[in-house]
Write a protein that holds these residues in place. Structure first.
Motif: not given
Length: 340
Positions: A129, A134-137, A323, A325, A328, A331-332
Motif C-alpha cells: 500500500f 487513500e489506500p491503493d493495495i 482492488s 475491499e 483495505t 489495513l485501515q
C-alpha cells in the motif's frame, strides 16, 4: 536494552530500524499484538538520529518481549539483521520491517502451516500500500500461488525474482524460517547487499535443501513511502546484486533448471544495469552515451515504456494491482489499532 522474555520464545521476530520513528510504533504494536503470544521482538537500530530508539525503549518497558539493541552504526539492513539473528532465541525466525504492519493472526497461521507442511521456509502473500493518500493495495502473489498453498522449488523462486519481471516477485516476501536451517548450513545475510538481501538468503537456503511453502493469505502489509530503501535501485545496489548473482552461478548444482534460472536472473540484472545507465545518460542529455548503451543491449529499449521514468526507483514493485475491499478494511483497522 529491555529484559529478555522469561521463557524460550517459539518465534523470534527480527526488525531492523533506521530513522523510522514515524512508523515504528505501528510496526512494533502489530507484532506484539499477535494471537501467538510466545514470541520475542528483537529490534536492532542502525544508528538512528530521530526519536525511534527512545520510542522503542518506552514500549519495551511495558512489554519485555521487545528487546532493543542500539548504539552501533551497522550500515544497512543485512548486517543489522545478522546482529539480530545473533540475539534471537526462538525456534523460528520471522522478518518484519520497521515501517510495515502484520495482521494479528499472521505468525500463528504461518507457524501452523509450516509445521503441517514440514516447511523450513514459509511465506504468505504481501499486500502493498502507498502510505500517502487513500489506500491503493496491490498484492504480490500471482498465478497458482495466488489461489492455493503450494511448494516453491529453487528454480521457481529464482524465476520469480527477475529484474523488471512479470508475475510474483517473491523476493519481497517476508519469510518465517526454521532456525535450524540457518544454523545447520551456517547461512547468514550477505552484508554487501543493500537491497535483495532476503532473496539472496532464501535462495542459498533452498540450494542447501530447505523446503519452501507459500500461503495465499495476505497478512503482511508492506508500506511504500518516499524514504523506503527497499524499492530503490542505484548503481551500487545493482553491482551488489550482480556480484551475488555471479557467485550463485559459480555454485555447483545437479539441476539444469536451477542453473538456467540463475543465468536468466543474471542476464536480467545486467540488463537493469544498462538501463540504469541509459536513464542517467538521458538525464544528462548525453545522446552519444545513450546510443552506445542501446547498442550494448537493445533489449532495454522496451523498458522506456515503463511509467514514471522520473521515479524509476519505484517501478520494481508488483505491477499487478487488484482492488480488494477486505484488505483495505483490514489495513485501515490495523492502522487505527497500531498507529494511534
Amino acid at each position: 536494552m529491555s529484559n529478555a522474555p522469561s521463557s524460550t520464545p517459539t518465534i523470534s521476530v527480527i526488525m531492523a530500524n533506521y530513522n523510522c520513528e514515524a512508523y515504528l510504533k505501528g510496526a512494533i504494536r502489530s507484532v506484539l499484538n499477535q494471537t501467538l503470544a510466545n514470541i520475542e521482538l528483537i529490534l536492532v537500530d542502525d544508528g538512528s538520529s530521530d526519536g525511534s530508539v527512545a520510542l522503542a525503549e518506552e514500549i519495551a518497558q511495558q512489554d519485555p518481549r521487545l528487546r532493543v539493541f542500539s548504539g552501533t552504526r551497522f550500515g544497512g539492513p543485512a548486517p543489522v539483521r545478522n546482529h539480530a539473528l545473533d540475539q534471537a532465541r526462538g525456534e523460528w525466525i520471522a522478518i518484519v520491517d520497521s515501517d510495515d504492519l502484520i495482521a494479528p493472526q499472521r505468525l500463528e497461521h504461518m507457524l501452523e502451516a509450516a509445521i503441517s507442511t514440514k516447511a523450513d521456509i514459509m511465506i504468505d502473500d504481501l499486500a502493498i500500500f502507498q502510505n500517502e493518500g487513500e489506500p491503493d493495495i496491490t498484492t504480490m502473489l500471482d498465478g497458482d500461488l495466488k489461489d492455493r498453498p503450494g511448494r516453491i522449488m529453487e528454480s521457481e523462486y529464482i524465476k520469480a525474482n527477475m529484474m523488471y519481471g512479470r508475475g510474483s516477485q517473491l523476493g519481497y516476501a517476508k519469510p518465517l524460517i526454521r532456525r535450524s536451517s540457518l544454523d545447520t548450513n551456517n547461512i547468514r545475510y550477505n552484508e554487501s547487499m543493500r537491497i535483495g538481501e532476503d532473496y539472496d538468503l532464501i535462495v542459498r537456503l533452498l540450494s542447501a535443501g530447505a523446503r519452501m511453502m507459500s500461503l495465499p493469505e495476505a497478512m503482511y502489509f508492506y508500506r511504500k513511502h518516499n524514504r523506503s530503501i527497499s524499492h530503490r535501485l542505484d548503481a551500487n545496489s545493482l553491482d551488489a546484486l550482480r556480484a551475488a548473482a555471479e557467485a550463485a552461478m559459480c555454485q555447483p548444482t545437479p539441476h539444469a533448471e536451477v542453473t538456467a534460472a540463475h543465468a536468466a536472473r543474471l542476464k536480467s540484472i545486467r540488463r537493469a544495469i544498462v538501463f540504469d545507465g541509459v536513464i542517467e545518460a538521458l538525464k544528462q542529455k548525453n545522446i552519444v552515451r545513450t546510443l552506445m548503451l542501446f547498442r550494448q543491449d537493445p533489449t532495454v529499449l522496451p523498458l522506456l515504456r515503463l511509467p514514471l521514468l522520473g521515479k524509476l526507483q519505484k517501478v520494481t514493485g508488483n505491477p499487478f494491482a487488484r482492488s480488494d475491499e477486505d484488505l483495505t478494511a483490514e489495513l485501515q483497522q490495523l492502522r487505527q489499532q497500531c498507529e494511534a
